[in-house]
Design a protein around this motif. Structure first.
Motif, PDB file in Angstrom:
ATOM      1  N   THR A 423     -46.972  11.932  18.065  1.00 26.90           N
ATOM      2  CA  THR A 423     -47.374  10.674  17.448  1.00 26.90           C
ATOM      3  C   THR A 423     -46.594   9.551  17.800  1.00 26.90           C
ATOM      4  N   ARG A 424     -46.934   8.431  17.389  1.00 28.28           N
ATOM      5  CA  ARG A 424     -46.258   7.073  18.029  1.00 28.28           C
ATOM      6  C   ARG A 424     -44.771   7.331  17.724  1.00 28.28           C
ATOM      7  N   GLU A 425     -44.650   7.527  16.544  1.00 24.04           N
ATOM      8  CA  GLU A 425     -43.093   7.592  15.812  1.00 24.04           C
ATOM      9  C   GLU A 425     -42.299   8.468  16.599  1.00 24.04           C
ATOM     10  N   LYS A 426     -42.790   9.632  16.800  1.00 19.22           N
ATOM     11  CA  LYS A 426     -42.030  10.718  17.397  1.00 19.22           C
ATOM     12  C   LYS A 426     -41.890  10.467  19.010  1.00 19.22           C
ATOM     13  N   TYR A 427     -42.967   9.753  19.779  1.00 22.71           N
ATOM     14  CA  TYR A 427     -42.704   9.589  20.890  1.00 22.71           C
ATOM     15  C   TYR A 427     -41.727   8.322  21.084  1.00 22.71           C
ATOM     16  N   ASP A 428     -41.781   7.509  20.263  1.00 23.78           N
ATOM     17  CA  ASP A 428     -40.921   6.385  20.472  1.00 23.78           C
ATOM     18  C   ASP A 428     -39.552   7.096  20.057  1.00 23.78           C
ATOM     19  N   HIS A 429     -39.159   7.891  19.439  1.00 25.91           N
ATOM     20  CA  HIS A 429     -37.859   8.606  19.021  1.00 25.91           C
ATOM     21  C   HIS A 429     -37.399   9.197  20.525  1.00 25.91           C
ATOM     22  N   PHE A 430     -38.279   9.943  21.055  1.00 25.78           N
ATOM     23  CA  PHE A 430     -37.994  10.547  22.162  1.00 25.78           C
ATOM     24  C   PHE A 430     -37.512   9.754  23.247  1.00 25.78           C
ATOM     25  N   LYS A 431     -38.022   8.601  23.421  1.00 22.32           N
ATOM     26  CA  LYS A 431     -37.837   7.445  24.523  1.00 22.32           C
ATOM     27  C   LYS A 431     -36.433   7.056  24.361  1.00 22.32           C
ATOM     28  N   LEU A 456     -28.246   5.637  21.045  1.00 21.62           N
ATOM     29  CA  LEU A 456     -27.845   7.198  20.714  1.00 21.62           C
ATOM     30  C   LEU A 456     -27.774   7.345  19.293  1.00 21.62           C
ATOM     31  N   ILE A 457     -26.977   6.291  18.521  1.00 22.57           N
ATOM     32  CA  ILE A 457     -26.490   6.156  17.052  1.00 22.57           C
ATOM     33  C   ILE A 457     -27.963   6.135  16.586  1.00 22.57           C
ATOM     34  N   TYR A 458     -28.934   4.939  16.832  1.00 22.00           N
ATOM     35  CA  TYR A 458     -29.992   5.175  16.346  1.00 22.00           C
ATOM     36  C   TYR A 458     -31.120   6.398  16.433  1.00 22.00           C
ATOM     37  N   PHE A 459     -30.936   6.975  17.635  1.00 19.37           N
ATOM     38  CA  PHE A 459     -31.692   8.021  17.756  1.00 19.37           C
ATOM     39  C   PHE A 459     -31.079   9.272  16.902  1.00 19.37           C
ATOM     40  N   VAL A 460     -30.023   9.571  16.562  1.00 21.28           N
ATOM     41  CA  VAL A 460     -29.282  10.464  15.673  1.00 21.28           C
ATOM     42  C   VAL A 460     -29.687  10.061  14.257  1.00 21.28           C
ATOM     43  N   GLN A 461     -29.731   8.879  13.833  1.00 21.76           N
ATOM     44  CA  GLN A 461     -30.142   8.351  12.480  1.00 21.76           C
ATOM     45  C   GLN A 461     -31.680   8.735  12.314  1.00 21.76           C
ATOM     46  N   ILE A 466     -37.008  11.760  10.563  1.00 18.21           N
ATOM     47  CA  ILE A 466     -38.137  12.355  11.113  1.00 18.21           C
ATOM     48  C   ILE A 466     -38.190  13.687  10.818  1.00 18.21           C
ATOM     49  N   TYR A 467     -37.095  14.559  11.223  1.00 20.82           N
ATOM     50  CA  TYR A 467     -37.162  15.755  11.100  1.00 20.82           C
ATOM     51  C   TYR A 467     -36.014  16.609  10.100  1.00 20.82           C
ATOM     52  N   GLY A 468     -35.479  15.637   9.352  1.00 23.26           N
ATOM     53  CA  GLY A 468     -34.675  16.229   8.159  1.00 23.26           C
ATOM     54  C   GLY A 468     -33.047  16.081   8.666  1.00 23.26           C
ATOM     55  N   ARG A 469     -32.143  16.290   7.351  1.00 16.48           N
ATOM     56  CA  ARG A 469     -30.786  16.180   7.761  1.00 16.48           C
ATOM     57  C   ARG A 469     -30.275  17.499   8.319  1.00 16.48           C
ATOM     58  N   HIS A 470     -31.033  18.541   7.970  1.00 15.37           N
ATOM     59  CA  HIS A 470     -30.484  19.943   8.619  1.00 15.37           C
ATOM     60  C   HIS A 470     -30.698  19.923  10.065  1.00 15.37           C
ATOM     61  N   TYR A 471     -31.237  18.917  10.999  1.00 15.20           N
ATOM     62  CA  TYR A 471     -31.275  18.718  12.425  1.00 15.20           C
ATOM     63  C   TYR A 471     -29.928  18.401  12.670  1.00 15.20           C
ATOM     64  N   MET A 472     -28.822  17.756  11.802  1.00 12.21           N
ATOM     65  CA  MET A 472     -27.835  17.353  12.408  1.00 12.21           C
ATOM     66  C   MET A 472     -26.673  18.174  12.643  1.00 12.21           C
ATOM     67  N   SER A 473     -26.887  19.302  13.599  1.00 15.06           N
ATOM     68  CA  SER A 473     -25.987  20.066  13.943  1.00 15.06           C
ATOM     69  C   SER A 473     -25.026  19.688  15.020  1.00 15.06           C
ATOM     70  N   HIS A 474     -24.173  20.545  15.266  1.00  8.90           N
ATOM     71  CA  HIS A 474     -23.153  20.297  16.205  1.00  8.90           C
ATOM     72  C   HIS A 474     -23.572  19.202  17.626  1.00  8.90           C
ATOM     73  N   ASN A 475     -24.829  19.679  18.104  1.00 10.21           N
ATOM     74  CA  ASN A 475     -25.280  19.097  19.294  1.00 10.21           C
ATOM     75  C   ASN A 475     -25.810  17.662  18.882  1.00 10.21           C
ATOM     76  N   PHE A 476     -26.680  17.269  18.002  1.00 11.68           N
ATOM     77  CA  PHE A 476     -27.334  16.334  17.637  1.00 11.68           C
ATOM     78  C   PHE A 476     -25.993  15.137  17.265  1.00 11.68           C
TER      79      PHE A 476
END
Length: 667
Positions: A423-431, A456-461, A466-476
């Motif tokens: 989707t446009r949202e997820k593709y822009d996020h990956f970019k 990178l801060i915007y990507f993390v936010q 998009i995917y949920g707060r539970h994605y905020m693991s050590h790596n992200f």
């Protein structure tokens, strides 16, 4: 008879050493430019840099004559490979080099020695492989529970390195240190923990990793401080008293450590990356969400060397680490985040494998889209340059992808492959991830580090949104700290674990049987140290002579090998380059005459941005090109500025600057 036999053995030895470089297994796809009149007698001794159309021979007399001078360090025999490592070696040394490089067993070496000793004049060759290869007879070890440890010494291994490569050491020698575990067997717990030194300030492309110490056991060392004792004392000693390498005294400094997350926890005696208060850069405690500890906050108090040494955060520290005895090391800033594990095997793998391909609804992709993505990957794979050791594999195999495959996906193929399917949202996020990591990997975009940090801060936010707060693991979470590491140490590849991981595989191949692997590795290394090896040539040269076009003087070649990349007109994966005038071109051949070397190219007439959000792709030197000019241009090879990765897209191609040199692309 003696001379004939020696010549025969030398020839076989050279063939063995060079076979991998001279073996061409693919068919050339170059367009046959020799369809013009081959009976023309006229020789074109000079050309201009103006556009030259592929005219019939009879009409070529109007071509202008103007050469651009280039340095005269051209190899005279340009059709031959670069200098062989065995050029200056004696007959016995060549046999040693052959045995070491091809890992010939001692039994096989002794059989060869028996044959050689029967020849007149060669009866003085040793009978024993150990004597012939100068294998050390005794390996000194000490007990480090529950295994054994051998310390080679920093001064010794660095002296051997510079002697082996015939290099003059810099006045101020700096190294990074990597420590990681390496399992030796799938059927037992046999494992080694090498202490590797990565030499940083070299001005030449060579294998810059040395082995300082090695532990072997069936479990990792029970006490990390006991394991590190010899190493730490050695670092303190050589840092204070300097190193003697050959006849030179040089100063020594340990600049930083290269640890992955589990190694940081073990060696620094701090919380594991899966626990609360486990971030090595900030003091955020974290929260527990969906079976994992997450770090959703962006702004938290940063750790410092002072708070680490004082153990101010009791929830973070698990004990005292002997590394604190190295007083000039900042145990927070000088332990940078490794983007190989953090970004490639962490964030990129989580998005691609754990979310889109094998994830759960609503974020996983339908099987039909995955099938179409695999078809696109297959089409793109033939355009992946030869500098990349691993090409794109099926997404169904993505769970088994190596770090270099995720790097290829993140920095090159991903933005092309994902565009029709996300989707446009997820593709822009990956970019956002693509743009920020491209900036941090590039050696020429350091002025954009502040922008990369904000992105990178915007990507993390956005990951949380998009995917949920539970994605905020050590790596992200640690993505927000990555730019600080780049500001301190430079481009991400300067402090990545790629070179160390490659060296680990070299060590693993030195083990031939299960008994006493530590002693085996040390003995194999002693054999290799005593064989003279020249460093990688920094000159360029031409290969694969072939009649290409009457537009070029003879001799003509398909391949130009440069210190950091290779251009090959015979393969579409290797024939795209950028010129200093800003144009993107395809090369069709090379020629060398009178110490002047030129390339025959065609330029793309149309060049524009591939995307315009979150920034114009041209800022990263990423372009969409099409409409290849029908006219050939002859340019001096000094006009070639870089190699591009060219990937098909719609009615043209997307080109990416190749961000890595050959030395970084292994594994």
């Amino acid at each position: 008879m003696k001379k004939s036999f020696i010549r025969k053995v030398k020839r076989l030895t050279h063939q063995t050493l060079l076979i991998s470089r001279n073996n061409v297994t693919e068919e050339h796809n170059i367009t046959d430019l020799s369809v013009y009149d081959q009976n023309a007698e006229k020789t074109l001794d000079s050309y201009s840099n103006e556009t030259i159309e592929a005219l019939p021979t009879s009409e070529r007399s109007s071509i202008a004559s103007e050469w651009i001078s280039i340095p005269s360090n051209v190899l005279e025999n340009a059709s031959l490979p670069g200098p062989s490592q065995s050029d200056s070696l004696s007959f016995q040394e060549e046999i040693k080099l052959w045995a070491v490089k091809n890992q010939i067993t001692h039994k096989a070496v002794e059989e060869l020695l028996t044959i050689l000793r029967k020849q007149p004049g060669l009866d003085g060759i040793p009978k024993s492989a150990r004597s012939f290869l100068s294998t050390v007879r005794e390996v000194k070890t000490r007990v480090v529970s529950p295994g054994t440890y051998c310390h080679l010494g920093i001064e010794k291994v660095l002296s051997d390195f510079f002697r082996m490569h015939k290099l003059i050491p810099p006045e101020n020698l700096e190294i990074a240190v990597n420590i990681d575990g390496l399992p030796l067997s799938k059927s037992s717990g046999s494992q080694v923990y090498p202490i590797l030194g990565v030499i940083l300030n070299l001005n030449i492309t060579v294998q810059n990793v040395v082995l300082i110490g090695l532990y072997h056991g069936f479990q990792k060392p029970h006490d990390a401080n006991e394991f590190l004792l010899d190493f730490v004392n050695d670092v303190i000693n050589v840092s204070k008293n300097s190193l003697k390498i050959g006849d030179r005294l040089v100063t020594f400094k340990l600049k930083f450590f290269l640890f992955d997350a589990p190694a940081k926890s073990y060696l620094l005696k701090v919380k594991s990356h899966s626990g609360y208060s486990s971030c090595t850069k900030c003091c955020q405690e974290g929260i527990y969400l969906e079976d994992r500890v997450c770090f959703p906050d962006i702004d938290s108090m940063k750790r410092t060397n002072e708070t680490f040494r004082n153990q101010s955060d009791e929830n973070y520290h698990l004990g005292f680490t002997i590394l604190q005895n190295i007083d000039y090391i900042d145990l927070v800033e000088d332990v940078p985040l490794d983007y190989m594990h953090l970004v490639l095997l962490g964030v990129t793998k989580k998005l691609l494998v754990g979310t889109w391909i094998f994830g759960k609804p609503p974020h996983n992709l339908p099987a039909s889209l995955i099938k179409n993505m695999n078809l696109l990957i297959k089409q793109i794979a033939v355009y992946v340059p030869s500098e990349f050791p691993r090409k794109s594999r099926s997404l169904l195999e993505s769970k088994r992808w190596k770090a270099t495959e995720f790097r290829l996906f993140l920095l090159y193929t991903g933005v092309v492959i994902l565009k029709p399917f996300l989707t446009r949202e997820k593709y822009d996020h990956f970019k956002c991830l693509f743009v920020s990591i491209t900036i941090l990997v590039s050696f020429s975009l350091t002025n954009l580090y502040d922008y990369a940090e904000k992105l990178l801060i915007y990507f993390v936010q956005q990951t949380q949104n998009i995917y949920g707060r539970h994605y905020m693991s050590h790596n992200f979470h640690n993505l927000i700290h990555l730019t600080d590491c780049a500001r301190r140490f430079g481009a991400l590849d300067k402090f990545s674990n790629f070179s160390s991981e490659n060296f680990l595989q070299i060590l693993k191949r030195l083990v031939r049987k299960g008994d006493k692997p530590l002693e085996q590795i040390m003995k194999r290394l002693s054999e290799g140290f005593l064989v003279s090896k020249s460093s990688k040539s920094e000159n360029w040269y031409l290969q694969h002579e072939k009649n290409i076009s009457p537009l070029l003087p003879y001799p003509q070649f398909l391949k130009l090998v440069l210190p950091t990349f290779t251009l090959n007109a015979g393969y579409k994966r290797d024939n795209c380059c950028g010129l200093k005038d800003g144009t993107v071109s395809l090369v069709f051949g090379f020629s060398n005459k009178k110490n002047l070397t030129v390339a025959l190219v065609k330029k793309f007439q149309s060049k524009c941005n591939f995307f315009e959000t979150p920034c114009n792709s041209s800022i990263l030197d990423v372009h969409f090109v099409k409409n290849l000019c029908k006219k050939f241009v002859i340019v001096n090879i000094e006009e070639i500025s870089q190699k591009y990765v060219r990937l098909p897209h719609e009615d043209g191609f997307v080109v990416f600057p190749m961000l890595h040199t050959v030395g970084y692309l292994s594994k």
